[in-house]
Design an enzyme around this catalytic site. Structure first.
Site, PDB file in Angstrom:
ATOM      1  N   HIS A 151      -2.680  -1.110  -3.320  1.00 37.84           N
ATOM      2  CA  HIS A 151      -3.837  -0.227  -3.148  1.00 37.84           C
ATOM      3  C   HIS A 151      -3.750   0.929  -4.139  1.00 37.84           C
ATOM      4  O   HIS A 151      -2.699   1.552  -4.271  1.00 37.84           O
ATOM      5  CB  HIS A 151      -3.886   0.338  -1.726  1.00 37.84           C
ATOM      6  N   ASP A 174      -5.102  -3.732   6.168  1.00 38.38           N
ATOM      7  CA  ASP A 174      -5.366  -4.759   5.152  1.00 38.38           C
ATOM      8  C   ASP A 174      -4.144  -5.671   5.083  1.00 38.38           C
ATOM      9  O   ASP A 174      -3.016  -5.217   5.248  1.00 38.38           O
ATOM     10  CB  ASP A 174      -5.612  -4.076   3.793  1.00 38.38           C
ATOM     11  N   SER A 195       0.863  -1.189   0.000  1.00 35.35           N
ATOM     12  CA  SER A 195       0.000   0.000   0.000  1.00 35.35           C
ATOM     13  C   SER A 195       0.895   1.234   0.000  1.00 35.35           C
ATOM     14  O   SER A 195       1.841   1.287  -0.787  1.00 35.35           O
ATOM     15  CB  SER A 195      -0.940  -0.058   1.207  1.00 35.35           C
TER      16      SER A 195
END
Lengths: 194, 282
Positions: free
Chosen positions: A46, A139, A19
């Site tokens: 992401h 996440d 991310s």
């Protein structure tokens, strides 16, 4: 540090989650993969959901392997790097193909890392390597837990080594890891020639 | 060399229970999810199990068999689709620029939105056709397997907090006016102009078990096939081929492709970037 040279024999797939700060890390990581790296590599980074991603094209310039964006039910290809498209979750459908979904975002992200890791763990169990890199989200924590629960191996970037430490730290706290490594060490392990 | 299958026993048992649950749902309610993609089904079943407080898929199966009301609620876990009005504006722009000129040559036009869910795409198409002055001679079939979703679709009511995104999409899709020209504010949301649905037929139809019901000039089926395995995808695309007129159009989701299925050669790419296909001559 044993069994490093057996990477390609030990695993049927490698899944990677990243991310914030992950683009740079992925660039380094993908640039060390040798052209004969015969394992499928699946990546969730992401991304903003509302515009096309240029990431596969961009990172393809640094990688000896073909780098693509996933299509639904695309065959799983050894030696290809496949990214989740913006606004879709990427899943492993079975030993030979991928799937996409527009199910609800996970922790505000679609694509999200958890669904990729969990679906890959359900298919490959012990023959899966999961790598979690830099990020500012939680996440990936459930995904790493699923991978390890199914007997797969999880490498997590050392939080102090990551541009954004929250994601690796969260996964470590939630699920532990089989190795906690600097990005450099992860690259060294992946770069070993056959 | 075929690698040794070393699947975790627990996963194997879970998958087995899910298959039995799907069989039970089919026998009891005649909804056929047996050829849905397992990767997303597993995830949805876990969500349904959490929602209905079941430890195992087999517990959920037991409850589904004996509580029809619960099945009605659980249906959303099998079929949930999230969409937006004018999702992927480029798709609707391509319809306007490349498909509408061909549709205009027909005296009457039939379109089929397969798997329309709560109707976002149906209302989008109706607006587009109205702006192109084609709605009066068009008939849109909007089909889905979920009666609650169909009811929501027919109501044309959407939550207020979604409308800003819809409006942005509408403009990016080449909208000629303002989306607000088509709706009025109502309790808890907006309601779209009923005149737009005069030419829409909402109907229950399953791509897994039903057959073709009409000849159509265009099928739009977006982000529905991703929930099917390859066999069911082939069945659905076969229905589309049979329903389409000579040189009819098929529109898919932005990451869906015909290239991995058995019907690939029965269609040609029309606007490749927007996943618009055209049926080729037999």
């Amino acid at each position: 540090m044993t069994a490093v040279t057996d990477l390609r024999r030990d695993f049927d797939a490698i899944v990677i989650g990243a991310s914030a700060g992950g683009l740079r890390a992925l660039q380094e990581l993908l640039s060390v993969l040798p052209a004969d790296f015969a394992v499928p590599v699946l990546v969730v980074l992401h991304l903003p959901r509302d515009r096309p991603s240029r990431v596969p094209e961009l990172l393809g310039q640094y990688c000896a392997l073909p780098v693509r964006e996933a299509l639904d039910k695309q065959p799983l290809e050894p030696g290809a790097v496949v990214f989740a498209p913006p606004d879709y979750h990427l899943l492993v459908e079975d030993e030979t193909s991928l799937a996409l979904s527009v199910d609800e975002p996970v922790l505000f992200s679609r694509p999200a890392i958890d669904p990729l890791f969990a679906s890959a763990a359900a298919v490959f169990s012990r023959r899966l390597l999961a790598i979690l890199l830099s990020g500012a989200s939680a996440d990936g924590s459930e995904g790493v837990a699923a991978v390890r629960h199914a007997g797969g191996i999880a490498w997590i970037q050392r939080p102090e080594d990551a541009a954004a430490p929250v994601m690796p730290a969260s996964a470590l706290a939630h699920a532990g890891a089989d190795a906690v490594l600097s990005l450099q060490d992860i690259c060294n392990r992946l770069a070993v020639p056959s | 060399m075929v690698p040794e299958v070393t699947r975790d026993q627990e996963t194997e048992l879970f998958d087995m229970e899910v298959r039995l649950l799907l069989e039970a749902v089919y026998l009891r309610y005649h909804y056929d999810f047996r050829d849905y993609a397992v990767s997303s089904l597993r995830r949805r079943m876990r969500h349904a199990m959490a929602r209905f407080d079941c430890a195992r898929p087999s517990d959920l199966q037991h409850r589904l068999l004996h509580e029809p009301d619960l099945f009605a609620q659980a249906l959303q876990y099998f079929t949930v689709q999230v969409s937006e009005m004018f999702r992927d504006p480029g798709y609707f722009l391509a319809l306007r620029e490349h498909v509408v000129p061909v549709l205009r040559t027909y005296p009457s036009i039939k379109l089929w939105v397969a798997g329309c869910s709560t109707g976002e795409e149906v209302w989008s198409l109706a607006i587009l056709l109205a702006e192109e002055e084609l709605l009066e001679r068009a008939l849109i079939y909007a089909t889905d397997i979920n009666p609650e979703a169909l009811q929501a679709a027919e109501s044309g009511t959407f939550a207020l907090d979604r409308v800003a995104q819809f409006s942005r999409n509408y403009l990016a899709a080449g909208g000629r006016a303002s989306l607000s020209d088509y709706y009025t504010s109502a309790y808890q949301g907006v309601v779209f102009d009923r005149r737009l649905k005069k030419q829409v037929v909402f109907a229950d139809h399953s791509l897994a078990t039903d057959s073709v019901f009409s000849e159509v000039h265009m099928v739009s089926c977006r982000n529905v096939l991703i929930y099917f395995n390859r066999d069911l995808q082939d069945r659905a695309v076969g229905l589309f081929r049979d329903a389409l007129v000579h040189r009819g159009f098929l529109g898919l989701g932005s990451k869906e492709s015909l290239q991995f299925g058995t019907h690939a050669r029965e269609f040609e790419q029309f606007v490749p970037a927007q996943r618009l296909y055209r049926k080729v001559a037999a």
